[in-house]
Design an enzyme around this catalytic site. Sequence first.
Site, short mmCIF file in Angstrom:
data_model
loop_
_atom_site.label_atom_id
_atom_site.label_comp_id
_atom_site.label_asym_id
_atom_site.label_seq_id
_atom_site.Cartn_x
_atom_site.Cartn_y
_atom_site.Cartn_z
N HIS A 198 -43.12 -5.80 14.78
CA HIS A 198 -43.90 -4.56 14.67
C HIS A 198 -43.61 -3.69 15.87
O HIS A 198 -43.49 -4.21 16.97
CB HIS A 198 -45.39 -4.91 14.62
CG HIS A 198 -46.26 -3.69 14.59
ND1 HIS A 198 -46.39 -2.91 13.46
CD2 HIS A 198 -47.01 -3.13 15.56
CE1 HIS A 198 -47.20 -1.91 13.73
NE2 HIS A 198 -47.59 -2.01 15.00
N VAL A 212 -17.71 13.74 -11.93
CA VAL A 212 -18.16 13.22 -13.23
C VAL A 212 -17.66 11.79 -13.48
O VAL A 212 -17.41 11.39 -14.60
CB VAL A 212 -17.71 14.14 -14.39
CG1 VAL A 212 -18.41 15.47 -14.33
CG2 VAL A 212 -16.19 14.33 -14.37
N GLU A 235 0.85 -1.21 0.00
CA GLU A 235 0.00 0.00 0.00
C GLU A 235 0.87 1.25 0.00
O GLU A 235 1.76 1.39 0.83
CB GLU A 235 -0.94 -0.03 1.22
CG GLU A 235 -1.75 1.25 1.43
CD GLU A 235 -2.62 1.64 0.24
OE1 GLU A 235 -3.44 0.83 -0.21
OE2 GLU A 235 -2.47 2.78 -0.26
P1 NAI Z 1 -21.29 8.83 -11.79
O1 NAI Z 1 -20.87 8.15 -13.03
O2 NAI Z 1 -22.21 8.16 -10.84
O3 NAI Z 1 -21.94 10.24 -12.17
C1 NAI Z 1 -21.29 11.23 -12.95
C2 NAI Z 1 -22.33 12.15 -13.52
O4 NAI Z 1 -21.68 13.25 -14.16
C3 NAI Z 1 -23.19 11.47 -14.58
O5 NAI Z 1 -24.54 11.59 -14.20
C4 NAI Z 1 -22.85 12.25 -15.85
O6 NAI Z 1 -23.95 12.35 -16.72
C5 NAI Z 1 -22.41 13.61 -15.30
N1 NAI Z 1 -21.58 14.40 -16.25
C6 NAI Z 1 -20.54 13.96 -16.99
N2 NAI Z 1 -20.02 14.98 -17.74
C7 NAI Z 1 -20.76 16.10 -17.48
C8 NAI Z 1 -20.72 17.47 -17.94
N3 NAI Z 1 -19.83 17.92 -18.84
N4 NAI Z 1 -21.63 18.34 -17.45
C9 NAI Z 1 -22.54 17.91 -16.54
N5 NAI Z 1 -22.61 16.64 -16.06
C10 NAI Z 1 -21.72 15.73 -16.52
O7 NAI Z 1 -19.91 9.23 -11.06
P2 NAI Z 1 -19.63 9.77 -9.59
O8 NAI Z 1 -20.84 10.30 -8.94
O9 NAI Z 1 -18.45 10.66 -9.74
O10 NAI Z 1 -19.21 8.43 -8.83
C11 NAI Z 1 -18.07 7.69 -9.25
C12 NAI Z 1 -18.16 6.26 -8.82
O11 NAI Z 1 -18.10 6.11 -7.42
C13 NAI Z 1 -19.42 5.60 -9.29
O12 NAI Z 1 -19.10 4.36 -9.89
C14 NAI Z 1 -20.19 5.36 -8.04
O13 NAI Z 1 -20.99 4.18 -8.10
C15 NAI Z 1 -19.12 5.24 -6.97
N6 NAI Z 1 -19.64 5.70 -5.68
C16 NAI Z 1 -20.58 4.96 -5.02
C17 NAI Z 1 -21.14 5.43 -3.86
C18 NAI Z 1 -22.21 4.66 -3.20
O14 NAI Z 1 -22.50 3.57 -3.63
N7 NAI Z 1 -22.86 5.21 -2.16
C19 NAI Z 1 -20.73 6.70 -3.26
C20 NAI Z 1 -19.79 7.40 -4.06
C21 NAI Z 1 -19.27 6.90 -5.20
#
Ligand code: NAI
Length: 484
Positions: free
Chosen positions: A461, A286, A48
């Site tokens: 419940h 994004v 790491e």
């Molecule tokens: P995401 O892929 O979920 O969302 C990114 C968003 O940015 C999309 O809706 C896209 O349409 C938008 N976007 C892209 N280019 C753009 C532009 N030029 N203008 C405006 N909008 C634009 O990615 P995110 O939220 O960054 O998360 C990354 C990863 O981390 C994901 O795979 C997610 O599943 C994971 N994650 C999971 C969590 C959970 O399960 N609670 C918490 C945080 C992250």
Amino acid sequence: MQKKRTITATDGANQQVECDIAIIGAGPGGYVAAIYGARQGKKVVLIEKGEVGGTCLNRGCIPTKALVRTTEIYKALQEASRYGCKADGIEVDFQRAMARKDRVVAGLVKGVHSLLAGNDVELLAGSGMLIDEHTVKVSQKDSEILVKASHIIIAGGSEPAVLPIPGAREDFVIDSTQALELSELPDSLVIIGGGVIGMEFAFIFARLGVKVTLIEYLEEILALIDSDLTQVVVRNLRMAGVKLHTNAKVTSLEKGDNGRALVHFEDAATGEPFTGVAADKVLMAVGRRPALAGLGVEDLGLELNPRGQGIKVDNTMATSMDNIYAIGDVTGGMMLAHLASHQGIVAIDNIVGRSSTMDYRAVPNAIFTDPEIAVVGISEKEAKAQGIEVKVGRFPFAGNGKALTLGMSRGFVKLIAHPETGTILGGAIVGPGATDLIAQITLAVEHRLTAREVARTIHAHPTLPEAIMEAAWDAESGALHLAD
Ligand code: NAI
């Protein structure tokens, strides 16, 4: 006294370490694989370069949830009169909230160190790079260590993606890691991206009093989630004061007066420009990309997914090269901590000769918005897109006694079942405790339970899971606590 298991080379010297399994990356994929591998009697070296726990523990799931908790307490105190309590002069002390978040993280990091030591996992600090199918070179500050292993697992994680637009590297732009390190709250914030990270931070910052504007390229936020769920959250997002622009593409960022950001964006369909938004900070959310740089993956010739999106693996988590496995975000699939851990267990099983494959039917996804959203298995949207006929059972939290006592009755449970057999294929929850409740539906999907079996299970419940039981009744023959 705990045994110290950290390897360090004597200054400047090169050292060689031999083991059964070398794991690059100590996030929730790598460290769980290390513990499980050690418990199978293998000598495991875990490499790491940062802190154990990876993104999830240090820069993701855990610190964000600690801040979500601060916002929940703050909101509850602001609404105290609803519950017959008096609370005046309520304020957020951001520095203390951040310090608490850091303490929660530090406690868990310490816990992972203890687990690794207690299981005789050798923790090797430094950057790991693949040399061949059996060798990882670990670079430390003044020295290099060669780790020779029968098997290697790559669990190097992911990093925030950066939009290829003008101004994306300006100093007012922060990613999710930097958002968790702020020493003071900005007055205003533009969030680019209405995915999981964008939405969680939108609620955190808006609830802490920041003026938040969220800009999403697609027609809807959280595009993979059924709209009936996201609508519930969007309503609260607006009530929290967030200005939401969908169908809007951010095209450039400019440094305006006083070093503030000016965010230019346009209609995603027509390209017509909107009036730019000024803000103190811009959070870019994004997506995330597999962190491949420095791993030596390409030099070694490991096959990647199309468009270079992560290391290609089969359903045993094996890569294209013998003895090398890859798990978690670095494989470019669904980026979820719990999935990475599970993939680690599958990889170790295969390494120790116990045949095991990944099954992605029942991977829960928990999103910590207000209210929370959690989903598992097939969604209504996916069923429709794939032409799969399903039966849908629903139940609103407004009909659940516990939710009403909590004063949190917005939202519902939805179960997706096979129309003939009643087998539960998926489920979705928006509402109180959704991220905890999803475990029950996950169990049902994983073990192919039917709606009838869930409906006929006695639920305590008054509790929130009764809403799942009622949704199962609804899919079966009609919810009992709902008028037709
Ligand atoms: P995401 O892929 O979920 O969302 C990114 C968003 O940015 C999309 O809706 C896209 O349409 C938008 N976007 C892209 N280019 C753009 C532009 N030029 N203008 C405006 N909008 C634009 O990615 P995110 O939220 O960054 O998360 C990354 C990863 O981390 C994901 O795979 C997610 O599943 C994971 N994650 C999971 C969590 C959970 O399960 N609670 C918490 C945080 C992250």
